[in-house]
Design a protein around this motif. Sequence first.
Motif, PDB file in Angstrom:
ATOM      1  N   UNK A  51     -38.235 -35.023  43.381  1.00 45.54           N
ATOM      2  CA  UNK A  51     -37.283 -34.231  42.598  1.00 45.54           C
ATOM      3  C   UNK A  51     -35.934 -34.945  42.492  1.00 45.54           C
ATOM      4  N   UNK A  52     -35.413 -35.418  43.638  1.00 49.17           N
ATOM      5  CA  UNK A  52     -34.096 -36.045  43.662  1.00 49.17           C
ATOM      6  C   UNK A  52     -34.063 -37.296  42.789  1.00 49.17           C
ATOM      7  N   UNK A  53     -35.085 -38.137  42.912  1.00 47.00           N
ATOM      8  CA  UNK A  53     -35.116 -39.382  42.136  1.00 47.00           C
ATOM      9  C   UNK A  53     -35.123 -39.086  40.645  1.00 47.00           C
ATOM     10  N   UNK A  54     -35.911 -38.114  40.222  1.00 50.61           N
ATOM     11  CA  UNK A  54     -36.013 -37.839  38.792  1.00 50.61           C
ATOM     12  C   UNK A  54     -34.803 -37.082  38.259  1.00 50.61           C
ATOM     13  N   UNK A  55     -34.133 -36.316  39.102  1.00 48.45           N
ATOM     14  CA  UNK A  55     -32.866 -35.717  38.672  1.00 48.45           C
ATOM     15  C   UNK A  55     -31.806 -36.798  38.453  1.00 48.45           C
ATOM     16  N   UNK A  56     -31.780 -37.796  39.330  1.00 48.58           N
ATOM     17  CA  UNK A  56     -30.849 -38.913  39.160  1.00 48.58           C
ATOM     18  C   UNK A  56     -31.193 -39.700  37.901  1.00 48.58           C
ATOM     19  N   UNK A  57     -32.483 -39.902  37.644  1.00 52.47           N
ATOM     20  CA  UNK A  57     -32.886 -40.620  36.434  1.00 52.47           C
ATOM     21  C   UNK A  57     -32.541 -39.824  35.170  1.00 52.47           C
ATOM     22  N   UNK A  58     -32.603 -38.484  35.259  1.00 51.59           N
ATOM     23  CA  UNK A  58     -32.181 -37.676  34.113  1.00 51.59           C
ATOM     24  C   UNK A  58     -30.697 -37.866  33.841  1.00 51.59           C
ATOM     25  N   UNK A  59     -29.889 -37.887  34.910  1.00 46.38           N
ATOM     26  CA  UNK A  59     -28.465 -38.145  34.737  1.00 46.38           C
ATOM     27  C   UNK A  59     -28.219 -39.546  34.196  1.00 46.38           C
ATOM     28  N   UNK A  60     -29.012 -40.521  34.668  1.00 49.23           N
ATOM     29  CA  UNK A  60     -28.876 -41.894  34.161  1.00 49.23           C
ATOM     30  C   UNK A  60     -29.222 -41.963  32.677  1.00 49.23           C
ATOM     31  N   UNK A  61     -30.203 -41.171  32.253  1.00 52.57           N
ATOM     32  CA  UNK A  61     -30.564 -41.154  30.835  1.00 52.57           C
ATOM     33  C   UNK A  61     -29.441 -40.572  29.995  1.00 52.57           C
ATOM     34  N   UNK A 100     -34.192 -38.044  24.672  1.00 50.52           N
ATOM     35  CA  UNK A 100     -35.586 -37.695  24.933  1.00 50.52           C
ATOM     36  C   UNK A 100     -36.022 -38.148  26.313  1.00 50.52           C
ATOM     37  N   UNK A 101     -35.561 -39.332  26.725  1.00 50.83           N
ATOM     38  CA  UNK A 101     -35.907 -39.834  28.060  1.00 50.83           C
ATOM     39  C   UNK A 101     -35.368 -38.912  29.141  1.00 50.83           C
ATOM     40  N   UNK A 102     -34.163 -38.382  28.936  1.00 50.18           N
ATOM     41  CA  UNK A 102     -33.604 -37.451  29.904  1.00 50.18           C
ATOM     42  C   UNK A 102     -34.473 -36.205  30.028  1.00 50.18           C
ATOM     43  N   UNK A 103     -34.945 -35.693  28.897  1.00 51.82           N
ATOM     44  CA  UNK A 103     -35.800 -34.510  28.939  1.00 51.82           C
ATOM     45  C   UNK A 103     -37.119 -34.767  29.635  1.00 51.82           C
ATOM     46  N   UNK A 104     -37.702 -35.954  29.430  1.00 52.55           N
ATOM     47  CA  UNK A 104     -39.002 -36.270  30.042  1.00 52.55           C
ATOM     48  C   UNK A 104     -38.874 -36.358  31.558  1.00 52.55           C
ATOM     49  N   UNK A 105     -37.879 -37.095  32.058  1.00 50.90           N
ATOM     50  CA  UNK A 105     -37.753 -37.231  33.510  1.00 50.90           C
ATOM     51  C   UNK A 105     -37.303 -35.918  34.145  1.00 50.90           C
ATOM     52  N   UNK A 106     -36.571 -35.095  33.408  1.00 50.96           N
ATOM     53  CA  UNK A 106     -36.212 -33.781  33.925  1.00 50.96           C
ATOM     54  C   UNK A 106     -37.451 -32.902  34.054  1.00 50.96           C
ATOM     55  N   UNK A 107     -38.377 -33.040  33.095  1.00 48.39           N
ATOM     56  CA  UNK A 107     -39.649 -32.325  33.191  1.00 48.39           C
ATOM     57  C   UNK A 107     -40.435 -32.803  34.411  1.00 48.39           C
ATOM     58  N   UNK A 108     -40.402 -34.104  34.679  1.00 50.18           N
ATOM     59  CA  UNK A 108     -41.103 -34.624  35.856  1.00 50.18           C
ATOM     60  C   UNK A 108     -40.520 -34.051  37.149  1.00 50.18           C
ATOM     61  N   UNK A 109     -39.201 -33.861  37.161  1.00 49.94           N
ATOM     62  CA  UNK A 109     -38.566 -33.306  38.362  1.00 49.94           C
ATOM     63  C   UNK A 109     -38.895 -31.833  38.546  1.00 49.94           C
ATOM     64  N   UNK A 110     -38.894 -31.072  37.463  1.00 51.13           N
ATOM     65  CA  UNK A 110     -39.047 -29.628  37.587  1.00 51.13           C
ATOM     66  C   UNK A 110     -40.457 -29.112  37.493  1.00 51.13           C
TER      67      UNK A 110
END
Length: 265
Positions: A51-61, A100-110
């Motif tokens: 969860x943490x890694x993908x939330x950070x990746x969403x912010x990076x996106x 779109x990348x932010x939405x995808x990794x956010x979906x992976x986190x949640x």
Amino acid sequence: MSRWWRWLGAACLISFPLLFIVFAGTGIHPGPLGTVQEQIQLVAAAEARWRLVHLILAAASLSGIGAVVTLWMTAVRGRSGVLAWVGDLGLVFGGAGAALLSGVVLMEAGLVAPLAVACAQSPACLAPEGAAEAIAGLGWNNVDPLTWAGGPLATGLLLLGLVGGLARSLRVWEAALLVLAAIGLLVTNPGLHAPAHYPLVFVLVVFGSLGHPVAHQRGGRPGSITGRTGHPGRSGGPRLGLASTNPRVRLSGSHVSIWTCDPPC
């Protein structure tokens, strides 16, 4: 552009590739191995880290959107003609891909982590005829949306790099390295996960070179007096010195007219 917006743009330029290199291209990102059932159990055991890694990746996106806009302002803003149209197209592709990348990794986190935890606790789900294979495919084995997002983002960087090189708003090596990095992202992994961290290092080098002038510039449009020679809008080069005690400066488009006179004028 105000000081705070300049600093925000410079921060986006640096943080976007750096966070993806660290959190998507190294062992920090959980990498499921083994059979599908073992992969499910590994992700479930590392739920918090996933969860943490993908939330950070969403912010990076999201910072990628700011990086694309800042790159566009550096390479294209204030110009007209075919290059401006191509640069605007790069802005649209890059910004849409980053969003779109932010939405995808956010979906992976949640979504992916809770599904993996629920499946790991269910023998029926882990059975060969269960849903484990579908969850693994959705979560990490075959994530086509990452490619759908990363492809336009890399294309936008490619177009902006080409425009910056042809318009001479970027240094030759910056434009060339950015174009090569964008091609590398398209060839390796447009989802910006490993092994895309190698092209992302090139992107970081270029964005790092752009970040300091962006943060400290005193005029961001072509025709700026403080811009580097041959690179409008980039600070750090020689400044215009006025020997007269009573100079007059007129800015007209990209032209600077200077004259002097004795009082009264």
